[in-house]
Design a protein around this motif. Structure first.
Motif, PDB file in Angstrom:
ATOM      1  N   SER A 110     -21.228  15.224 -13.554  1.00 19.08           N
ATOM      2  CA  SER A 110     -21.654  16.410 -13.005  1.00 19.08           C
ATOM      3  C   SER A 110     -22.611  16.264 -11.971  1.00 19.08           C
ATOM      4  CB  SER A 110     -21.867  17.738 -13.809  1.00 19.08           C
ATOM      5  OG  SER A 110     -21.807  19.020 -13.231  1.00 19.08           O
ATOM      6  N   GLN A 111     -23.782  17.041 -12.120  1.00 26.06           N
ATOM      7  CA  GLN A 111     -24.744  16.960 -11.020  1.00 26.06           C
ATOM      8  C   GLN A 111     -25.518  15.765 -11.367  1.00 26.06           C
ATOM      9  OE1 GLN A 111     -28.608  19.814 -10.811  1.00 26.06           O
ATOM     10  NE2 GLN A 111     -27.220  20.534  -9.444  1.00 26.06           N
ATOM     11  N   GLY A 112     -25.597  15.097 -12.481  1.00 24.63           N
ATOM     12  CA  GLY A 112     -26.304  14.007 -13.032  1.00 24.63           C
ATOM     13  C   GLY A 112     -25.575  12.565 -12.112  1.00 24.63           C
ATOM     14  N   ALA A 113     -24.516  12.901 -11.514  1.00 21.48           N
ATOM     15  CA  ALA A 113     -23.640  11.779 -10.752  1.00 21.48           C
ATOM     16  C   ALA A 113     -24.564  11.192  -9.440  1.00 21.48           C
ATOM     17  CB  ALA A 113     -22.162  12.143 -10.406  1.00 21.48           C
ATOM     18  N   PRO A 114     -25.018  12.028  -8.753  1.00 20.00           N
ATOM     19  CA  PRO A 114     -25.830  11.382  -7.546  1.00 20.00           C
ATOM     20  C   PRO A 114     -26.895  10.788  -8.130  1.00 20.00           C
ATOM     21  CG  PRO A 114     -26.072  13.795  -7.480  1.00 20.00           C
ATOM     22  CD  PRO A 114     -24.885  13.316  -8.348  1.00 20.00           C
ATOM     23  N   PHE A 115     -27.623  10.971  -8.927  1.00 17.07           N
ATOM     24  CA  PHE A 115     -28.802  10.197  -9.663  1.00 17.07           C
ATOM     25  C   PHE A 115     -28.294   8.864 -10.029  1.00 17.07           C
ATOM     26  CE2 PHE A 115     -29.829  14.751  -9.562  1.00 17.07           C
ATOM     27  CZ  PHE A 115     -31.301  14.670  -9.187  1.00 17.07           C
ATOM     28  N   ALA A 116     -27.026   8.812 -10.865  1.00 15.46           N
ATOM     29  CA  ALA A 116     -26.615   7.781 -11.314  1.00 15.46           C
ATOM     30  C   ALA A 116     -25.940   6.709 -10.331  1.00 15.46           C
ATOM     31  CB  ALA A 116     -25.464   7.986 -12.170  1.00 15.46           C
ATOM     32  N   LEU A 117     -25.533   7.380  -9.286  1.00 13.35           N
ATOM     33  CA  LEU A 117     -25.050   6.518  -8.098  1.00 13.35           C
ATOM     34  C   LEU A 117     -26.475   5.868  -7.303  1.00 13.35           C
ATOM     35  CD1 LEU A 117     -22.317   8.728  -6.438  1.00 13.35           C
ATOM     36  CD2 LEU A 117     -21.929   6.534  -7.460  1.00 13.35           C
ATOM     37  N   GLY A 118     -27.663   6.584  -7.317  1.00 12.46           N
ATOM     38  CA  GLY A 118     -28.985   6.001  -6.887  1.00 12.46           C
ATOM     39  C   GLY A 118     -29.284   4.706  -7.577  1.00 12.46           C
ATOM     40  N   CYS A 119     -29.011   4.840  -8.851  1.00 17.49           N
ATOM     41  CA  CYS A 119     -29.510   3.880  -9.853  1.00 17.49           C
ATOM     42  C   CYS A 119     -28.543   2.768  -9.607  1.00 17.49           C
ATOM     43  CB  CYS A 119     -29.129   4.356 -11.170  1.00 17.49           C
ATOM     44  SG  CYS A 119     -30.460   5.459 -11.844  1.00 17.49           S
ATOM     45  N   ALA A 120     -27.202   2.860  -9.220  1.00 18.03           N
ATOM     46  CA  ALA A 120     -26.276   1.660  -9.199  1.00 18.03           C
ATOM     47  C   ALA A 120     -26.399   1.097  -7.799  1.00 18.03           C
ATOM     48  CB  ALA A 120     -24.695   2.207  -9.025  1.00 18.03           C
ATOM     49  N   ALA A 121     -27.043   1.868  -6.602  1.00 15.53           N
ATOM     50  CA  ALA A 121     -27.363   1.401  -5.444  1.00 15.53           C
ATOM     51  C   ALA A 121     -28.512   0.505  -5.387  1.00 15.53           C
ATOM     52  CB  ALA A 121     -27.252   2.560  -4.350  1.00 15.53           C
ATOM     53  N   ALA A 122     -29.385   0.777  -6.331  1.00 19.06           N
ATOM     54  CA  ALA A 122     -30.519   0.262  -6.451  1.00 19.06           C
ATOM     55  C   ALA A 122     -30.623  -0.826  -7.417  1.00 19.06           C
ATOM     56  CB  ALA A 122     -31.788   1.214  -7.013  1.00 19.06           C
ATOM     57  N   GLY A 123     -29.436  -1.187  -7.973  1.00 22.13           N
ATOM     58  CA  GLY A 123     -29.224  -2.397  -8.912  1.00 22.13           C
ATOM     59  C   GLY A 123     -29.810  -2.285 -10.231  1.00 22.13           C
ATOM     60  N   VAL A 124     -30.173  -0.976 -10.657  1.00 19.41           N
ATOM     61  CA  VAL A 124     -30.747  -1.007 -11.672  1.00 19.41           C
ATOM     62  C   VAL A 124     -29.712  -0.972 -13.030  1.00 19.41           C
ATOM     63  CG1 VAL A 124     -32.237   0.831 -13.270  1.00 19.41           C
ATOM     64  CG2 VAL A 124     -32.472   0.571 -10.557  1.00 19.41           C
ATOM     65  N   VAL A 125     -28.451  -0.545 -12.761  1.00 24.59           N
ATOM     66  CA  VAL A 125     -27.251  -0.493 -13.910  1.00 24.59           C
ATOM     67  C   VAL A 125     -26.499  -1.698 -13.398  1.00 24.59           C
ATOM     68  CG1 VAL A 125     -27.837   1.838 -14.515  1.00 24.59           C
ATOM     69  CG2 VAL A 125     -26.373   1.281 -12.813  1.00 24.59           C
ATOM     70  N   GLY A 126     -25.577  -1.992 -14.551  1.00 26.88           N
ATOM     71  CA  GLY A 126     -24.595  -2.985 -14.425  1.00 26.88           C
ATOM     72  C   GLY A 126     -23.178  -2.455 -14.265  1.00 26.88           C
ATOM     73  N   ALA A 127     -23.198  -1.317 -14.597  1.00 25.15           N
ATOM     74  CA  ALA A 127     -21.642  -0.724 -14.265  1.00 25.15           C
ATOM     75  C   ALA A 127     -21.919   0.796 -14.541  1.00 25.15           C
ATOM     76  CB  ALA A 127     -20.594  -1.078 -15.095  1.00 25.15           C
ATOM     77  N   LEU A 128     -21.061   1.636 -13.729  1.00 25.24           N
ATOM     78  CA  LEU A 128     -21.090   3.075 -13.718  1.00 25.24           C
ATOM     79  C   LEU A 128     -19.813   3.640 -13.952  1.00 25.24           C
ATOM     80  CD1 LEU A 128     -22.806   5.563 -13.230  1.00 25.24           C
ATOM     81  CD2 LEU A 128     -22.429   5.199 -10.809  1.00 25.24           C
ATOM     82  N   ALA A 129     -19.850   4.689 -14.547  1.00 29.05           N
ATOM     83  CA  ALA A 129     -18.831   5.834 -14.843  1.00 29.05           C
ATOM     84  C   ALA A 129     -19.223   7.062 -14.205  1.00 29.05           C
ATOM     85  CB  ALA A 129     -18.270   5.832 -16.076  1.00 29.05           C
ATOM     86  N   VAL A 130     -18.624   7.640 -13.150  1.00 25.37           N
ATOM     87  CA  VAL A 130     -18.957   9.031 -12.856  1.00 25.37           C
ATOM     88  C   VAL A 130     -17.950   9.844 -13.212  1.00 25.37           C
ATOM     89  CG1 VAL A 130     -19.074  10.336 -10.581  1.00 25.37           C
ATOM     90  CG2 VAL A 130     -20.129   8.143 -10.554  1.00 25.37           C
ATOM     91  N   VAL A 131     -18.361  10.928 -13.871  1.00 23.71           N
ATOM     92  CA  VAL A 131     -17.433  11.733 -14.695  1.00 23.71           C
ATOM     93  C   VAL A 131     -17.528  13.110 -14.222  1.00 23.71           C
ATOM     94  CG1 VAL A 131     -16.483  12.544 -17.008  1.00 23.71           C
ATOM     95  CG2 VAL A 131     -17.679  10.272 -16.661  1.00 23.71           C
TER      96      VAL A 131
END
Length: 290
Positions: free
Chosen positions: A105-126
């Motif tokens: 939900s609203q946590g998705a863009p924060f997680a996408l920001g982490c993915a764009a910054a190379g902080v995480v190895g893979a992402l699920a947006v739910v």
């Protein structure tokens, strides 16, 4: 359907640079594959998901309080980049490497920001909140939401003052009044009610400023270079979910290289809880081989 909602098995805080605290809660084996959770709007670390599946899958699920919510210290004026920096520091402190991540939900863009910054190895947006300030959605939003989005873009400080007046009860009422029957069948189960009510109360324990900053960031222009994301991304939306993205993530997926969009039949916005095992098992395919 019967829903299994469990309390965390471990809980604590980490001290970041400058002395700020970042609150976390964990489910699953301590030696499992680390999966960070960026929770939905105005919910604390205590509302996890997949409690019945994490042990079997070998997942160490770690839910995080964003700054100003729950047990995390405020960070006025923070950005998506600031959040990614916090998660990078948190992962280093906990020895997590580049963990997997789920953004709900609203946590998705924060997680996408982490993915764009190379902080995480893979992402699920739910059931991810979309960038509804994007021009392509200008005619797709109802009037009051359109007004709030315009305010978040034109005068973020004024928008924050509006959103800071929200309360745990107001958030509960908004979710319950705006959800389809398939979601209410989940949200109104006693175990979920207890966990969600607790998470809302904790999220607003410091007042509404943390939620307000989250909402202004999510409703405005993100400024996240989605085309720079170089890790696997899966997007999950229920077919009956029209509240998180006007087109159920179609345009969002097109902006992320290699993203895979999943539409779940007969589901709404509660996919994180109704299809936890499917979301996690798909994400685990992208885990590094040890």
């Amino acid at each position: 359907m019967s829903l299994h909602v469990t309390d965390p098995v471990r809980i604590g805080t980490e001290r970041l640079s400058g002395g700020r605290r970042l609150g976390w809660a964990e489910w699953g084996p301590v030696d499992g594959v680390p999966v960070l959770l960026s929770p939905g709007a105005a919910t604390s670390r205590h509302l996890g998901f997949g409690g019945e599946t994490v042990d079997g899958l070998g997942v160490r699920l770690i839910s995080l309080d964003r700054p100003g919510l729950g047990a995390s210290s405020p960070r006025p004026g923070r950005t998506f980049r600031d959040f990614a920096d916090d998660i990078r520091a948190f992962a280093a402190l906990r020895g997590l490497g580049r963990p997997l991540m789920v953004g709900n939900s609203q946590g998705a863009p924060f997680a996408l920001g982490c993915a764009a910054a190379g902080v995480v190895g893979a992402l699920a947006v739910v059931s991810g909140a979309d960038e509804i300030a994007a021009p392509c959605f200008a005619d797709a939003l109802p009037g009051e939401l359109r007004r709030l989005v315009d305010l978040a873009v034109s005068d973020p400080a004024a928008a924050e003052k509006v959103f800071a007046g929200f309360t745990a009860q107001a958030m509960w009422d908004m979710v319950m009044s705006g959800s389809p029957e398939c979601d209410l069948a989940v949200y109104q189960q006693p175990a979920f009610v207890a966990a969600y009510r607790r998470a809302l109360g904790e999220a607003f324990a410091q007042g509404g400023d943390g939620y307000a900053r989250d909402t202004v960031l999510a409703m405005g222009h993100w400024g996240i270079e989605l085309s720079d994301i170089g890790v696997p991304v899966d997007l999950w939306y229920g077919e009956k979910d029209t509240g998180h993205s006007p087109d159920q993530g179609a345009e969002l997926a097109s902006r992320i290289p290699g993203a895979v969009r999943h539409l779940v039949p007969d589901a709404g916005g509660a996919v994180l809880w109704t299809h936890a095992e499917l979301v996690l098992s798909t994400l685990l395919r992208h885990a590094p081989v040890s």
